[in-house]
Write an enzyme that holds these catalytic residues in place. Structure first.
Site, PDB file in Angstrom:
ATOM      1  N   GLY A  96     -15.790  -9.194 -17.041  1.00 21.82           N
ATOM      2  CA  GLY A  96     -15.431  -9.728 -17.347  1.00 21.82           C
ATOM      3  C   GLY A  96     -13.632 -10.158 -17.664  1.00 21.82           C
ATOM      4  O   GLY A  96     -12.643  -9.951 -16.670  1.00 21.82           O
ATOM      5  N   THR A 134     -14.246  -3.208 -16.923  1.00 24.07           N
ATOM      6  CA  THR A 134     -15.334  -3.441 -15.677  1.00 24.07           C
ATOM      7  C   THR A 134     -15.348  -3.912 -15.805  1.00 24.07           C
ATOM      8  O   THR A 134     -16.768  -4.563 -14.282  1.00 24.07           O
ATOM      9  CB  THR A 134     -16.540  -2.111 -15.300  1.00 24.07           C
ATOM     10  OG1 THR A 134     -17.503  -2.267 -16.897  1.00 24.07           O
ATOM     11  CG2 THR A 134     -16.138  -0.745 -15.675  1.00 24.07           C
ATOM     12  N   TYR A 176     -19.819  -9.427 -36.068  1.00 23.84           N
ATOM     13  CA  TYR A 176     -18.434  -9.700 -35.238  1.00 23.84           C
ATOM     14  C   TYR A 176     -17.399  -9.995 -35.906  1.00 23.84           C
ATOM     15  O   TYR A 176     -16.481  -9.659 -35.347  1.00 23.84           O
ATOM     16  CB  TYR A 176     -18.745 -10.700 -34.193  1.00 23.84           C
ATOM     17  CG  TYR A 176     -18.491 -11.020 -32.754  1.00 23.84           C
ATOM     18  CD1 TYR A 176     -18.048  -9.510 -32.108  1.00 23.84           C
ATOM     19  CD2 TYR A 176     -17.111 -11.788 -32.604  1.00 23.84           C
ATOM     20  CE1 TYR A 176     -16.765  -9.938 -30.562  1.00 23.84           C
ATOM     21  CE2 TYR A 176     -16.388 -11.850 -31.435  1.00 23.84           C
ATOM     22  CZ  TYR A 176     -16.369 -10.876 -30.258  1.00 23.84           C
ATOM     23  OH  TYR A 176     -15.611 -11.378 -29.570  1.00 23.84           O
ATOM     24  N   GLY A 216     -12.756  -1.079 -21.009  1.00 22.27           N
ATOM     25  CA  GLY A 216     -13.421  -2.260 -20.709  1.00 22.27           C
ATOM     26  C   GLY A 216     -13.344  -2.429 -19.957  1.00 22.27           C
ATOM     27  O   GLY A 216     -13.650  -4.494 -19.649  1.00 22.27           O
TER      28      GLY A 216
HETATM   29  P1  NAP Z   1     -18.314  -7.793 -21.576  1.00 22.10           P
HETATM   30  O1  NAP Z   1     -17.674  -9.139 -20.113  1.00 22.10           O
HETATM   31  O2  NAP Z   1     -19.449  -7.763 -22.119  1.00 22.10           O
HETATM   32  O3  NAP Z   1     -16.974  -6.736 -20.714  1.00 22.10           O
HETATM   33  C1  NAP Z   1     -17.652  -5.901 -21.740  1.00 22.10           C
HETATM   34  C2  NAP Z   1     -16.569  -4.251 -20.834  1.00 22.10           C
HETATM   35  O4  NAP Z   1     -16.607  -3.243 -22.408  1.00 22.10           O
HETATM   36  C3  NAP Z   1     -17.906  -4.102 -20.150  1.00 22.10           C
HETATM   37  O5  NAP Z   1     -16.505  -2.733 -19.079  1.00 22.10           O
HETATM   38  C4  NAP Z   1     -18.439  -2.673 -21.005  1.00 22.10           C
HETATM   39  O6  NAP Z   1     -18.985  -1.841 -19.804  1.00 22.10           O
HETATM   40  C5  NAP Z   1     -16.942  -2.693 -21.663  1.00 22.10           C
HETATM   41  N1  NAP Z   1     -17.588  -1.577 -23.080  1.00 22.10           N
HETATM   42  C6  NAP Z   1     -18.315  -2.254 -24.327  1.00 22.10           C
HETATM   43  N2  NAP Z   1     -18.239  -1.075 -24.708  1.00 22.10           N
HETATM   44  C7  NAP Z   1     -17.809  -0.497 -24.479  1.00 22.10           C
HETATM   45  C8  NAP Z   1     -17.607   0.560 -25.374  1.00 22.10           C
HETATM   46  N3  NAP Z   1     -18.484   1.171 -26.616  1.00 22.10           N
HETATM   47  N4  NAP Z   1     -16.915   1.664 -24.929  1.00 22.10           N
HETATM   48  C9  NAP Z   1     -16.334   1.259 -23.542  1.00 22.10           C
HETATM   49  N5  NAP Z   1     -16.804   0.225 -22.391  1.00 22.10           N
HETATM   50  C10 NAP Z   1     -17.195  -0.726 -23.416  1.00 22.10           C
HETATM   51  O7  NAP Z   1     -16.943  -8.821 -22.589  1.00 22.10           O
HETATM   52  P2  NAP Z   1     -15.984  -9.783 -22.178  1.00 22.10           P
HETATM   53  O8  NAP Z   1     -16.690 -11.131 -22.932  1.00 22.10           O
HETATM   54  O9  NAP Z   1     -15.214  -9.218 -20.896  1.00 22.10           O
HETATM   55  O10 NAP Z   1     -14.547  -8.910 -23.906  1.00 22.10           O
HETATM   56  C11 NAP Z   1     -14.431  -8.203 -23.633  1.00 22.10           C
HETATM   57  C12 NAP Z   1     -13.170  -8.609 -25.632  1.00 22.10           C
HETATM   58  O11 NAP Z   1     -13.112  -9.685 -25.173  1.00 22.10           O
HETATM   59  C13 NAP Z   1     -14.013  -7.844 -26.103  1.00 22.10           C
HETATM   60  O12 NAP Z   1     -13.336  -7.431 -27.255  1.00 22.10           O
HETATM   61  C14 NAP Z   1     -14.576  -9.059 -26.474  1.00 22.10           C
HETATM   62  O13 NAP Z   1     -15.283  -9.559 -28.231  1.00 22.10           O
HETATM   63  C15 NAP Z   1     -13.544 -10.251 -26.762  1.00 22.10           C
HETATM   64  N6  NAP Z   1     -13.701 -11.695 -27.255  1.00 22.10           N
HETATM   65  C16 NAP Z   1     -14.600 -12.252 -25.903  1.00 22.10           C
HETATM   66  C17 NAP Z   1     -14.766 -14.001 -25.691  1.00 22.10           C
HETATM   67  C18 NAP Z   1     -15.023 -14.658 -24.954  1.00 22.10           C
HETATM   68  O14 NAP Z   1     -15.626 -15.368 -25.035  1.00 22.10           O
HETATM   69  N7  NAP Z   1     -16.164 -13.578 -23.203  1.00 22.10           N
HETATM   70  C19 NAP Z   1     -14.126 -14.059 -26.293  1.00 22.10           C
HETATM   71  C20 NAP Z   1     -13.054 -13.905 -27.775  1.00 22.10           C
HETATM   72  C21 NAP Z   1     -13.438 -12.195 -27.546  1.00 22.10           C
HETATM   73  P3  NAP Z   1     -20.108  -1.019 -20.619  1.00 22.10           P
HETATM   74  O15 NAP Z   1     -21.071  -1.630 -21.088  1.00 22.10           O
HETATM   75  O16 NAP Z   1     -20.326  -0.062 -19.356  1.00 22.10           O
HETATM   76  O17 NAP Z   1     -19.259   0.135 -21.372  1.00 22.10           O
END
Ligand code: NAP
Length: 251
Positions: free
Chosen positions: A18, A16, A151, A14
């Protein structure tokens, strides 16, 4: 300046968007050769260009075991080993108890639990002794949030993986830590509010009001914590949950 990850081979699933993209950029700046994965090809190509010369993009869905096999076959052929594995790919959606669907459950657990499990298990033959594994947790794993239970449960499972895997991996001195962000302004976060920009800002403002530092975080603030866990600076940090949440879940 000394690079903290010089000559390391790092994988960010992931990577790509955030947090994952920010971490991949930091890992590369610190000297690592970085592999990033994601499902969408256009985003993958854009991320590789943004990260720079050391980056390699592999289109892979972490919930598909054949994709993981292909990823690691490529890493084995090109790099021969993995020093840092950030199992970051994941996400979630809002549905209250009473409206939870099998599809939401499967999508969430496939990405956040099955994906993390097999991302790590299938990497084991390539992981160097002393490698660092970072799992993507969340403050949601220890907090209650309305309509977010699936989640939250998936992130609690991730945290449990780390506690147990440090025992399974102890002979290889591989460290496993959970990095748990609070609210971080990423596409994944704002999309929870839907496509409307005003609603997205309202979600960010609502979340910021609950954080002692008075704001949501920036992806690079998680990336810096990931560099710490990946590097020798964290050589005795193992099985921990590192919260980078502005204090959100600490009060
Ligand atoms: P994001 O902006 O939606 O980015 C998610 C990334 O994961 C993208 O590169 C997406 O690319 C990839 N992805 C999603 N599902 C996938 C799959 N099945 N296989 C391979 N790649 C996949 O999310 P983010 O907010 O940066 O979150 C990143 C991580 O941090 C996650 O685990 C999230 O639960 C955790 N987190 C985030 C927050 C927050 O506030 N943002 C807080 C706590 C935890 P594709 O869609 O092209 O596959």
């Amino acid at each position: 300046m000394v690079q903290k990850l010089a000559n390391k081979v790092a994988i960010v699933t992931g990577g790509t968007s955030g947090i994952g993209l920010a971490a991949a950029k930091r890992f590369a700046t610190e000297g690592a050769r970085v592999y990033v994965t994601g499902r969408r090809k256009a985003e993958l190509d854009a991320a590789v260009a943004a990260i720079g010369r050391s980056a390699v993009g592999v289109q892979a869905d972490v919930s598909r075991l054949a994709d993981l096999d292909a990823l690691y076959a490529q890493v084995k052929a090109q790099a021969g080993r993995i020093d840092v594995l950030y199992a970051n790919a994941g996400g979630g959606s809002f549905l209250p108890l009473g409206q939870i669907t099998e599809q939401q459950y499967q999508d969430t657990f496939d990405r956040n639990v099955k994906g993390v499990l097999f991302t790590v298990q299938k990497a084991l033959p390539l992981l160097a002794d002393g490698a660092s594994i970072i799992l993507a947790g969340s403050t949601a794993g220890i907090e209650g949030t309305a309509a977010f239970s699936v989640y939250a449960a998936s992130k609690a499972a991730v945290r449990a993986f780390a506690r147990n895997w440090i025992l399974d991996l102890k002979d290889r001195k591989i460290r496993v830590n959970t990095l748990s962000p609070g609210a971080i302004r990423t596409p994944g976060l704002v999309d929870l509010a839907g496509p409307d920009a005003a609603q997205q800002q309202a979600l960010v403002d609502f979340l910021a009001a609950k954080i002692p530092l008075g704001r949501v975080g920036d992806p690079d603030e998680i990336a810096k914590a990931a560099v710490f866990l990946a590097s020798d600076d964290a050589s005795f940090v193992n099985g921990a949950e590192l919260f980078a949440d502005g204090g959100q879940a600490q009060i």
